[in-house]
Design a protein around this motif. Structure first.
Motif, PDB file in Angstrom:
ATOM      1  N   ASP A 141       3.966  14.473  -8.911  1.00  0.00           N
ATOM      2  CA  ASP A 141       5.674  15.340  -9.154  1.00  0.00           C
ATOM      3  C   ASP A 141       5.713  14.956 -10.312  1.00  0.00           C
ATOM      4  O   ASP A 141       7.370  15.065 -11.122  1.00  0.00           O
ATOM      5  CB  ASP A 141       6.804  15.183  -8.214  1.00  0.00           C
ATOM      6  CG  ASP A 141       7.009  13.357  -8.874  1.00  0.00           C
ATOM      7  OD1 ASP A 141       7.878  13.355  -7.691  1.00  0.00           O
ATOM      8  OD2 ASP A 141       6.447  13.127  -9.487  1.00  0.00           O
ATOM      9  N   GLY A 142       5.090  14.744 -11.841  1.00  0.00           N
ATOM     10  CA  GLY A 142       6.015  14.488 -12.597  1.00  0.00           C
ATOM     11  C   GLY A 142       5.725  13.547 -13.387  1.00  0.00           C
ATOM     12  O   GLY A 142       6.910  13.765 -14.446  1.00  0.00           O
ATOM     13  N   GLY A 143       6.110  12.620 -12.522  1.00  0.00           N
ATOM     14  CA  GLY A 143       6.773  11.828 -13.019  1.00  0.00           C
ATOM     15  C   GLY A 143       8.517  11.108 -12.687  1.00  0.00           C
ATOM     16  O   GLY A 143       9.772  10.987 -13.158  1.00  0.00           O
ATOM     17  N   GLY A 144       8.328  11.625 -10.909  1.00  0.00           N
ATOM     18  CA  GLY A 144      10.176  11.474 -11.102  1.00  0.00           C
ATOM     19  C   GLY A 144      10.683  10.160 -10.858  1.00  0.00           C
ATOM     20  O   GLY A 144      11.745   9.832  -9.919  1.00  0.00           O
ATOM     21  N   GLY A 145       9.738   9.403 -11.188  1.00  0.00           N
ATOM     22  CA  GLY A 145       9.996   8.229 -10.986  1.00  0.00           C
ATOM     23  C   GLY A 145      10.251   7.579  -8.454  1.00  0.00           C
ATOM     24  O   GLY A 145      10.358   7.579  -8.368  1.00  0.00           O
ATOM     25  N   ARG A 194       0.610  -1.327  -0.520  1.00  0.00           N
ATOM     26  CA  ARG A 194       0.010  -0.237  -0.117  1.00  0.00           C
ATOM     27  C   ARG A 194       1.171   1.321  -0.148  1.00  0.00           C
ATOM     28  O   ARG A 194       0.637   2.661  -0.945  1.00  0.00           O
ATOM     29  CB  ARG A 194      -1.427  -0.205   1.173  1.00  0.00           C
ATOM     30  CG  ARG A 194      -2.333  -1.049   0.929  1.00  0.00           C
ATOM     31  CD  ARG A 194      -2.469  -1.174   2.256  1.00  0.00           C
ATOM     32  NE  ARG A 194      -3.790   0.053   2.677  1.00  0.00           N
ATOM     33  CZ  ARG A 194      -4.269  -0.145   3.748  1.00  0.00           C
ATOM     34  NH1 ARG A 194      -4.174  -1.064   4.614  1.00  0.00           N
ATOM     35  NH2 ARG A 194      -4.556   1.323   4.516  1.00  0.00           N
ATOM     36  N   ILE A 195       2.214   1.568   0.760  1.00  0.00           N
ATOM     37  CA  ILE A 195       2.958   2.332   0.734  1.00  0.00           C
ATOM     38  C   ILE A 195       3.519   2.501  -0.752  1.00  0.00           C
ATOM     39  O   ILE A 195       3.380   3.964  -1.268  1.00  0.00           O
ATOM     40  CB  ILE A 195       3.673   2.045   1.726  1.00  0.00           C
ATOM     41  CG1 ILE A 195       3.612   2.294   3.182  1.00  0.00           C
ATOM     42  CG2 ILE A 195       5.139   3.508   1.642  1.00  0.00           C
ATOM     43  CD1 ILE A 195       4.174   2.242   4.145  1.00  0.00           C
ATOM     44  N   ARG A 196       3.722   1.625  -1.319  1.00  0.00           N
ATOM     45  CA  ARG A 196       4.336   1.626  -1.998  1.00  0.00           C
ATOM     46  C   ARG A 196       3.436   2.116  -3.296  1.00  0.00           C
ATOM     47  O   ARG A 196       4.216   3.177  -4.257  1.00  0.00           O
ATOM     48  CB  ARG A 196       4.916  -0.150  -3.339  1.00  0.00           C
ATOM     49  CG  ARG A 196       6.372  -0.024  -2.703  1.00  0.00           C
ATOM     50  CD  ARG A 196       7.120  -1.515  -3.226  1.00  0.00           C
ATOM     51  NE  ARG A 196       6.461  -2.525  -2.979  1.00  0.00           N
ATOM     52  CZ  ARG A 196       5.824  -3.277  -2.088  1.00  0.00           C
ATOM     53  NH1 ARG A 196       6.535  -3.356  -1.091  1.00  0.00           N
ATOM     54  NH2 ARG A 196       4.996  -4.352  -2.407  1.00  0.00           N
ATOM     55  N   ALA A 197       2.624   1.619  -3.757  1.00  0.00           N
ATOM     56  CA  ALA A 197       1.514   1.999  -4.548  1.00  0.00           C
ATOM     57  C   ALA A 197       0.850   3.431  -3.965  1.00  0.00           C
ATOM     58  O   ALA A 197       0.767   4.243  -5.352  1.00  0.00           O
ATOM     59  CB  ALA A 197      -0.082   1.611  -4.223  1.00  0.00           C
ATOM     60  N   ALA A 198       0.637   3.462  -3.235  1.00  0.00           N
ATOM     61  CA  ALA A 198       0.427   5.638  -2.576  1.00  0.00           C
ATOM     62  C   ALA A 198       1.728   6.291  -3.677  1.00  0.00           C
ATOM     63  O   ALA A 198       1.462   7.434  -4.019  1.00  0.00           O
ATOM     64  CB  ALA A 198       0.472   5.718  -1.233  1.00  0.00           C
ATOM     65  N   VAL A 199       3.684   6.038  -2.933  1.00  0.00           N
ATOM     66  CA  VAL A 199       4.441   6.604  -3.722  1.00  0.00           C
ATOM     67  C   VAL A 199       4.292   6.865  -5.143  1.00  0.00           C
ATOM     68  O   VAL A 199       4.148   7.609  -5.864  1.00  0.00           O
ATOM     69  CB  VAL A 199       5.621   5.701  -3.304  1.00  0.00           C
ATOM     70  CG1 VAL A 199       6.837   5.734  -3.740  1.00  0.00           C
ATOM     71  CG2 VAL A 199       5.549   5.772  -1.867  1.00  0.00           C
ATOM     72  N   ASP A 200       4.094   5.073  -6.215  1.00  0.00           N
ATOM     73  CA  ASP A 200       4.064   5.241  -7.377  1.00  0.00           C
ATOM     74  C   ASP A 200       2.545   6.509  -7.850  1.00  0.00           C
ATOM     75  O   ASP A 200       3.081   6.892  -9.641  1.00  0.00           O
ATOM     76  CB  ASP A 200       3.216   3.710  -7.790  1.00  0.00           C
ATOM     77  CG  ASP A 200       4.466   2.726  -7.348  1.00  0.00           C
ATOM     78  OD1 ASP A 200       5.827   2.893  -7.400  1.00  0.00           O
ATOM     79  OD2 ASP A 200       4.163   1.224  -7.421  1.00  0.00           O
ATOM     80  N   VAL A 201       1.842   6.082  -7.299  1.00  0.00           N
ATOM     81  CA  VAL A 201       0.231   6.973  -7.549  1.00  0.00           C
ATOM     82  C   VAL A 201       1.384   8.600  -7.899  1.00  0.00           C
ATOM     83  O   VAL A 201       0.733   8.905  -8.573  1.00  0.00           O
ATOM     84  CB  VAL A 201      -1.107   6.859  -6.884  1.00  0.00           C
ATOM     85  CG1 VAL A 201      -1.917   8.164  -7.400  1.00  0.00           C
ATOM     86  CG2 VAL A 201      -1.418   5.523  -7.329  1.00  0.00           C
ATOM     87  N   ASP A 202       1.235   8.814  -6.679  1.00  0.00           N
ATOM     88  CA  ASP A 202       2.116  10.758  -6.733  1.00  0.00           C
ATOM     89  C   ASP A 202       2.966  10.583  -7.842  1.00  0.00           C
ATOM     90  O   ASP A 202       3.764  11.461  -7.655  1.00  0.00           O
ATOM     91  CB  ASP A 202       2.408  10.325  -5.040  1.00  0.00           C
ATOM     92  CG  ASP A 202       2.760  12.655  -4.385  1.00  0.00           C
ATOM     93  OD1 ASP A 202       2.613  12.924  -4.974  1.00  0.00           O
ATOM     94  OD2 ASP A 202       3.357  12.447  -3.839  1.00  0.00           O
ATOM     95  N   ALA A 203       3.945   9.914  -7.413  1.00  0.00           N
ATOM     96  CA  ALA A 203       5.327  10.094  -8.373  1.00  0.00           C
ATOM     97  C   ALA A 203       4.507  10.274  -9.637  1.00  0.00           C
ATOM     98  O   ALA A 203       5.646  10.568 -10.604  1.00  0.00           O
ATOM     99  CB  ALA A 203       6.100   9.004  -8.277  1.00  0.00           C
ATOM    100  N   ASP A 204       3.972   9.497 -10.302  1.00  0.00           N
ATOM    101  CA  ASP A 204       2.866   8.979 -11.104  1.00  0.00           C
ATOM    102  C   ASP A 204       2.749  10.566 -12.289  1.00  0.00           C
ATOM    103  O   ASP A 204       2.422  10.710 -13.517  1.00  0.00           O
ATOM    104  CB  ASP A 204       2.645   7.650 -12.185  1.00  0.00           C
ATOM    105  CG  ASP A 204       3.334   6.619 -12.148  1.00  0.00           C
ATOM    106  OD1 ASP A 204       4.801   7.443 -12.421  1.00  0.00           O
ATOM    107  OD2 ASP A 204       3.706   5.581 -12.310  1.00  0.00           O
TER     108      ASP A 204
END
Length: 170
Positions: free
Chosen positions: A157-161, A144-154
């Motif tokens: 912040d413009g897909g910072g990875g 769940r933490i990874r999914a939240a970070v992935d959604v936010d990164a994509d």
């Protein structure tokens, strides 16, 4: 280790949970690395051997670096060491005269299998206190933490990875 909480408050993140995740990851890495080193291996070398073993075909250095999640220079240093030890060889690319491909030697494949066993044993000790239910709960929460970070990164912040790869040496 009486100073750890003070150090964490002074140098850690703004979230104690993140500090605990980071500290656990660091300690687990050091523990497994120590167990592997008892047998002449390391986490960095195992990760590199693992990618080459699982790839199913020889890889370019830049592809290996990407799969392992290291900077190209770090990967080159690891590969040079593995090559000196007879575990990896560089072969000419069949269509690009300038390029080399990396492949495991027979000795490298044996070393990889042995290191995987040491890794499994170390991880079993490290996670042995968790029940099957707790392991699944932890996997779910971390997912769940990874999914939240992935959604936010994509998105935000413009897909910072969010792959966690980088320039750190192993």
């Amino acid at each position: 280790m009486a100073q750890e909480p003070a150090t964490r408050q002074r140098f850690g993140s703004s979230d104690v949970l993140i500090d605990e995740l980071f500290a656990t990851t660091q300690r687990l890495r050091a523990f497994v690395d120590g167990r592997l080193r008892e047998h002449g291996a390391s986490v960095a070398r195992l990760r590199t051997l693992r990618v080459l073993a699982r790839a199913g075909e020889p890889l370019r250095m830049r592809d290996l670096a990407e799969y392992v999640g290291n900077a190209a220079r770090t990967t080159t240093t690891i590969v040079d060491s593995l090559e000196r030890d007879g575990l990896v060889e560089r072969v000419r690319h069949p269509t690009d005269r300038r390029a080399f491909l990396l492949t495991l030697t027979a000795q490298g494949a044996r070393c990889h299998r042995e290191a995987e066993e040491y890794d499994r044993a170390a991880l079993a000790v490290a996670t042995g206190a968790l029940s099957d239910t707790e392991r699944e709960q932890l996997r779910t929460l971390l997912g769940r933490i990874r999914a939240a970070v992935d959604v936010d990164a994509d998105g935000a912040d413009g897909g910072g990875g969010a792959d966690g790869g980088g320039d750190e040496e192993d």
